[in-house]
Design a protein around this motif. Sequence first.
Motif, short mmCIF file in Angstrom:
data_model
loop_
_atom_site.label_atom_id
_atom_site.label_comp_id
_atom_site.label_asym_id
_atom_site.label_seq_id
_atom_site.Cartn_x
_atom_site.Cartn_y
_atom_site.Cartn_z
N ASN A 12 -25.49 0.95 25.45
CA ASN A 12 -25.24 0.69 26.39
C ASN A 12 -25.84 -1.04 26.18
O ASN A 12 -25.44 -0.80 25.93
N LYS A 13 -25.52 -1.65 27.61
CA LYS A 13 -25.24 -2.91 27.75
C LYS A 13 -26.16 -3.28 26.45
O LYS A 13 -25.33 -4.39 25.16
N SER A 34 -23.58 7.51 32.77
CA SER A 34 -22.40 6.57 32.50
C SER A 34 -21.86 6.09 33.42
O SER A 34 -21.81 7.40 33.79
N ALA A 35 -21.35 5.09 33.84
CA ALA A 35 -20.82 4.78 35.09
C ALA A 35 -19.40 3.53 34.04
O ALA A 35 -20.26 2.81 33.86
N LEU A 36 -18.16 4.17 34.57
CA LEU A 36 -16.73 3.24 34.25
C LEU A 36 -15.89 3.48 35.07
O LEU A 36 -15.99 3.96 36.39
N TYR A 37 -15.95 1.70 34.70
CA TYR A 37 -15.02 1.66 35.54
C TYR A 37 -13.21 0.79 34.70
O TYR A 37 -13.53 0.91 34.16
N LEU A 38 -12.70 0.81 36.14
CA LEU A 38 -11.70 0.69 35.39
C LEU A 38 -11.36 -1.29 35.84
O LEU A 38 -11.87 -1.16 36.77
N MET A 39 -10.48 -1.64 34.68
CA MET A 39 -10.47 -3.21 34.34
C MET A 39 -9.57 -3.53 36.01
O MET A 39 -8.73 -2.58 35.65
#
Length: 55
Positions: A12-13, A34-39
């Motif tokens: 985690n963060k 988990s939540a994944l995000y693209l930059m």
Amino acid sequence: MTYLLLDGHFGNKNALQMARQLKLHLISKLRQDSALYLMNLPIQKKKLTLSMDPG
């Protein structure tokens, strides 16, 4: 390089911030929630090249 290996529960963060403060590389499984995000990557404009050769 020094690595910190943790179970997925600790991926985690907070764990990442702790590893960065200690200059460690974190290796962990992703948590199931988990939540994944693209930059957002900057758009690269194509450069126009002009040729001085008249042929």
